[in-house]
Design a protein around this motif. Structure first.
Motif, PDB file in Angstrom:
ATOM      1  N   ARG A 182      17.341  41.332  39.843  1.00  0.00           N
ATOM      2  CA  ARG A 182      18.340  40.869  38.876  1.00  0.00           C
ATOM      3  C   ARG A 182      19.630  41.656  39.076  1.00  0.00           C
ATOM      4  O   ARG A 182      19.609  42.864  39.311  1.00  0.00           O
ATOM      5  CB  ARG A 182      17.835  41.073  37.453  1.00  0.00           C
ATOM      6  N   ASN A 183      20.777  40.969  38.980  1.00  0.00           N
ATOM      7  CA  ASN A 183      22.095  41.614  39.082  1.00  0.00           C
ATOM      8  C   ASN A 183      22.900  41.349  37.826  1.00  0.00           C
ATOM      9  O   ASN A 183      22.815  40.254  37.247  1.00  0.00           O
ATOM     10  CB  ASN A 183      22.878  41.076  40.281  1.00  0.00           C
ATOM     11  N   HIS A 184      23.687  42.325  37.425  1.00  0.00           N
ATOM     12  CA  HIS A 184      24.579  42.170  36.272  1.00  0.00           C
ATOM     13  C   HIS A 184      26.038  42.193  36.741  1.00  0.00           C
ATOM     14  O   HIS A 184      26.379  42.830  37.734  1.00  0.00           O
ATOM     15  CB  HIS A 184      24.324  43.272  35.246  1.00  0.00           C
ATOM     16  N   TYR A 279      23.179  37.147  33.285  1.00  0.00           N
ATOM     17  CA  TYR A 279      23.084  37.934  34.504  1.00  0.00           C
ATOM     18  C   TYR A 279      22.553  37.021  35.600  1.00  0.00           C
ATOM     19  O   TYR A 279      22.067  35.913  35.348  1.00  0.00           O
ATOM     20  CB  TYR A 279      22.110  39.098  34.295  1.00  0.00           C
ATOM     21  N   ARG A 280      22.625  37.490  36.857  1.00  0.00           N
ATOM     22  CA  ARG A 280      22.002  36.746  37.953  1.00  0.00           C
ATOM     23  C   ARG A 280      20.495  36.986  37.902  1.00  0.00           C
ATOM     24  O   ARG A 280      20.047  38.134  37.941  1.00  0.00           O
ATOM     25  CB  ARG A 280      22.550  37.215  39.306  1.00  0.00           C
ATOM     26  N   PRO A 281      19.689  35.913  37.821  1.00  0.00           N
ATOM     27  CA  PRO A 281      18.248  36.112  37.663  1.00  0.00           C
ATOM     28  C   PRO A 281      17.597  36.644  38.934  1.00  0.00           C
ATOM     29  O   PRO A 281      18.080  36.443  40.046  1.00  0.00           O
ATOM     30  CB  PRO A 281      17.738  34.701  37.347  1.00  0.00           C
ATOM     31  N   ALA A 282      16.479  37.325  38.739  1.00  0.00           N
ATOM     32  CA  ALA A 282      15.657  37.766  39.864  1.00  0.00           C
ATOM     33  C   ALA A 282      14.951  36.560  40.476  1.00  0.00           C
ATOM     34  O   ALA A 282      14.666  35.564  39.793  1.00  0.00           O
ATOM     35  CB  ALA A 282      14.636  38.793  39.391  1.00  0.00           C
ATOM     36  N   GLU A 307      13.513  33.944  37.291  1.00  0.00           N
ATOM     37  CA  GLU A 307      13.268  34.285  35.890  1.00  0.00           C
ATOM     38  C   GLU A 307      14.204  33.522  34.969  1.00  0.00           C
ATOM     39  O   GLU A 307      15.321  33.143  35.330  1.00  0.00           O
ATOM     40  CB  GLU A 307      13.426  35.788  35.666  1.00  0.00           C
ATOM     41  N   PRO A 345      19.522  34.107  31.606  1.00  0.00           N
ATOM     42  CA  PRO A 345      20.416  34.335  32.747  1.00  0.00           C
ATOM     43  C   PRO A 345      21.594  33.366  32.720  1.00  0.00           C
ATOM     44  O   PRO A 345      21.625  32.427  31.920  1.00  0.00           O
ATOM     45  CB  PRO A 345      19.515  34.055  33.965  1.00  0.00           C
ATOM     46  N   THR A 654      18.523  45.884  38.555  1.00  0.00           N
ATOM     47  CA  THR A 654      18.230  46.122  37.141  1.00  0.00           C
ATOM     48  C   THR A 654      16.811  46.655  37.011  1.00  0.00           C
ATOM     49  O   THR A 654      15.858  46.018  37.473  1.00  0.00           O
ATOM     50  CB  THR A 654      18.364  44.831  36.331  1.00  0.00           C
TER      51      THR A 654
END
Length: 737
Positions: A182-184, A279-282, A307, A345, A654
């Motif tokens: 995951r990215n924020h 956020y960008r999902p995993a 996710e 997300p 994350t």
């Protein structure tokens, strides 16, 4: 009408709003001076799943300066009617209804909001609010055995040919599983809202990438007409997609302002940005590729898991690249979302496409290595003549040129294809590349243009500017179309009362709003020319309107600059205070062409052979994005996206404590992002050209494609340096030791 001289478009001009920003005079959401404003602070849940059983506000309300504490116990009247115009297509389900029940759906969910005269008092009082819970075990790990998958949506299954048989019988095949953390977004400006009611009418100053979307969502939440809501957002300090949606804090600011009967300012803390917005999902992405021994792709089987939250099903364009990027006769895709006790997300630069590129372009690199074929040559052998997913011709597709131009510029011919073949002391040196693709989005847009008798022009549209330079690029288009200098044109944006614009995301602003600006300015210029040629007192009287051009605010006959007059002279003589026109753009050609932007990204890395540390050495991106309005702004986009891609590939991750759903690195000290020391020499090249099938000004959009392909290019370079294929982002030293 004669084509206008192009003096501004195509020039590397500096930002027209640059001085405002560097001197601190640009007003961001939390910086507007609103009389009588008070401050709100959100109280977040400290569990991820369960119910609120009690809220003790006595200590908070006893603090001097506290105006109130609001929670679900106050039963606030929020309508939450459907909002079909809120661009919610990726969100299936129902958005979070703040303070409408006692249920806790994720760690950090707003459970109360404190309002006080000062921010400091509100912060202190928020710490004094005591929440009790009935706690249930949360599900926050997509990889956990008990994590179930949502039923697939119709668009989450795709098939052509007989992919399973084709993969099983392929002469050569590669099957791999890739995982992306995951990215924020971590933009410089935190999300913030100021809300003020005037009777039944609401005005908000908000960090948003879509003023009309925020307007419509607030109208739907409060059950009032959209015309009674005004959203103002002249500057956005970065967003990368997470300001495309109206999140709960904006509703809370408006709710608090209504209940306290004062203007309310609410700004999220840096930590709250990890819970309060998307956020960008995993992802987990399994991919099998089959090919002939000569490198012709025969089959591709994709299994994708991403996710999402338990209350909404968020999906994004992670499937499209695998359907159309390369000529593959047999393809099957399944895309499943995994509902977790997390917040929803959302879009993040290159949403879906960037994640898919890591799996697709890394697996293609694996296949090239297994076949002993150069990675560029393998891609060239699988270039389609038409879109494999629908059979449509491409409006333009110049990926071949991107690959070849990049190879020349990067010095790819000097590359020894053998991994671990190049060293610099203790450093293993590797080079890698990847292709990229992104949809050419366009939506209906409008812009208002006014030319005043003093020879200056005002152009307005409700769009936003989160950093790509919208103020500047729109001014360039308007200046050339009107035949004015840049100084004579003022472009205004970020107000929902201005003409309708689409969301400022998906790389569509220049295509849609820019085309509307062009149309409006063309109409206004024609008005002025027709006024002149019909005016017996004008030097241009009787001239064919198609033979008149405008330059520097002066109308003249093409090829005869002496015969003409200025806008000022024309309007003053005719007693006109101004001329006005509305420009529009509506996309056409969707059913006739396949429209995408393309890239080829090249990276060189150094990996410490003992410690596994990865250092970037250089990076190059080559782009087929149609017409470039401003090369300086384009470089800002491309180089910035390379920096973001370095973060995605090597740093950003994350970390969640799955016992309670807490994000343990919800700060910029522990959530690592690239800094100056991490950035190598970066270069961007743009192919000359335009795509007039896409829009009248020939642009394709730049902001997303420049992120797609960066992470896999780095990962492929790491493999070339070390001989070790890392299939999980970010690539850590532990994975390479």
């Amino acid at each position: 009408m004669s084509r206008q001289p192009q003096a501004a478009v195509g020039a590397p001009l500096s930002r027209v709003d640059g001085r405002l920003k560097v001197t601190g005079r640009a007003k961001y959401a939390a910086e507007h001076d609103i009389d009588g404003v008070v401050h709100a602070v959100v109280v977040d849940s400290t569990i991820a799943h369960g119910r609120v059983t009690g809220i003790d506000t006595r200590a908070a309300e006893a603090q001097p300066g506290v105006l109130g504490v609001i929670s679900h116990l106050d039963k606030p009247a929020l309508v939450y009617r459907d909002n079909p115009g809120a661009w919610l297509d990726p969100f299936v389900g129902e958005r979070l209804h703040v303070f409408q029940d006692d249920k806790v759906r994720f760690f950090g969910q707003p459970v109360a909001v404190v309002v006080a005269h000062t921010l400091e008092v509100a912060q202190h009082a928020a710490d004094l609010v005591k929440i009790s819970y009935d706690v249930e075990q949360p599900s926050t790990d997509m990889a956990a055995p008990e994590a179930r998958e949502n039923d697939p949506l119709p668009q989450q299954n795709y098939r052509r040919g007989d992919p399973d048989e084709a993969l099983a019988s392929a002469e050569v095949k590669v099957e791999s599983t890739y995982r992306l953390a995951r990215n924020h977004h971590n933009a410089m400006e935190p999300h913030a809202t100021i809300a003020r009611w005037n009777g039944a009418k609401l005005t908000v100053w908000d960090k948003t990438q879509w003023t009309l979307g925020a307007r419509d969502e607030l109208a739907a939440v409060f059950g009032i007409p959209a015309g009674d809501v005004r959203v103002i957002s002249p500057f956005v300090g970065g967003a990368f997609g997470n300001a495309l949606r109206t999140w709960p804090h904006t509703t809370l600011a408006a709710l608090a302002a209504r209940q306290i009967r004062r203007p309310v300012k609410l700004a999220l803390t840096r930590e709250q940005l990890y819970y309060g917005v998307g956020y960008r999902p995993a992802y987990e992405y399994r991919l099998g590729l089959g090919s002939t021994r000569g490198g012709r792709l025969t089959a591709a089987v994709h299994h994708i898991r991403g996710e999402t939250s338990s209350y909404e099903n968020y999906g994004e364009g992670v499937m499209t690249p695998g359907q159309m990027f390369y000529a593959t006769p047999h393809v099957r895709q399944t895309y499943r979302t995994v509902p977790l006790d997390v917040n929803t997300p959302t879009f993040m630069r290159g949403p879906g496409w960037s994640s898919a590129a890591f799996a697709l372009e890394s697996t293609l690199d694996e296949l090239a290595h297994k076949l002993g074929i150069d990675p560029i040559e393998l891609r060239l052998r699988n270039e389609p003549q038409e879109d494999p997913s629908n059979g449509l011709p491409f409006s333009t597709r110049r990926l071949r040129e991107c690959l070849r131009a990049g190879a020349r510029e990067f010095g790819w011919h000097r590359r020894n294809p053998k991994p671990r073949s190049r060293r610099d002391g203790d450093w293993l040196i590797g080079t890698g590349m990847a292709g990229g693709v992104y949809d050419t989005l366009r939506m209906q847009s409008a812009a208002r243009v006014r030319l005043d008798a003093d020879g200056t022009a005002l152009v307005q549209a409700s769009t936003s500017d989160m950093g790509p330079g919208t103020y500047t690029s729109m001014t360039q288009v308007a200046a050339d179309a009107l035949g004015l200098t840049m100084r004579a044109v003022r472009f205004e944006l970020g107000d929902s009362t201005f003409p309708a614009s689409p969301p400022h995301g998906g790389s569509q602003t220049m295509a849609g709003v820019g085309s509307a600006v062009q149309d409006g300015c063309d109409k206004l210029r024609r008005q002025a020319i027709e006024l002149a040629v019909d005016d017996e007192r004008s030097p241009l009287h009787g001239v064919d309107a198609d033979e008149v051009v405008v330059r520097g605010g002066r109308l003249h006959v093409k090829g005869d600059t002496a015969r003409g007059e200025t806008y000022r002279q024309l309007l003053t003589r005719n007693g006109r205070t101004h001329l006005e026109a509305t420009g529009t753009f509506a996309p056409t050609g969707d059913d006739r062409f396949s429209m995408y932007a393309y890239s080829a990204v090249f990276a060189e890395v150094a990996v410490d052979r003992r410690l596994g540390l990865v250092r970037m050495r250089r990076m190059l991106g080559v782009y087929d994005v149609g017409r470039i309005i401003n090369p300086k702004l384009a470089d800002s986009q491309a180089l910035g996206a390379m920096v973001g891609g370095i973060g995605q590939a090597l740093l950003e991750h994350t970390a969640t404590d799955h016992r309670d759903g807490r994000i343990v690195n919800a700060n910029l000290a522990d959530y690592l992002v690239p800094v100056n020391a991490d950035i190598p020499g970066l270069k961007a090249i743009y192919l000359d050209g335009e795509d007039l099938h896409a829009d009248p000004i020939g642009v394709k959009g730049l902001g997303e494609i420049v992120k797609v392909g960066v992470a896999p290019a780095i990962a492929n370079a790491v493999f070339h340096a070390t001989g070790k294929r890392v299939r999980e982002l970010p690539i850590t030293a532990e994975a390479l030791m």
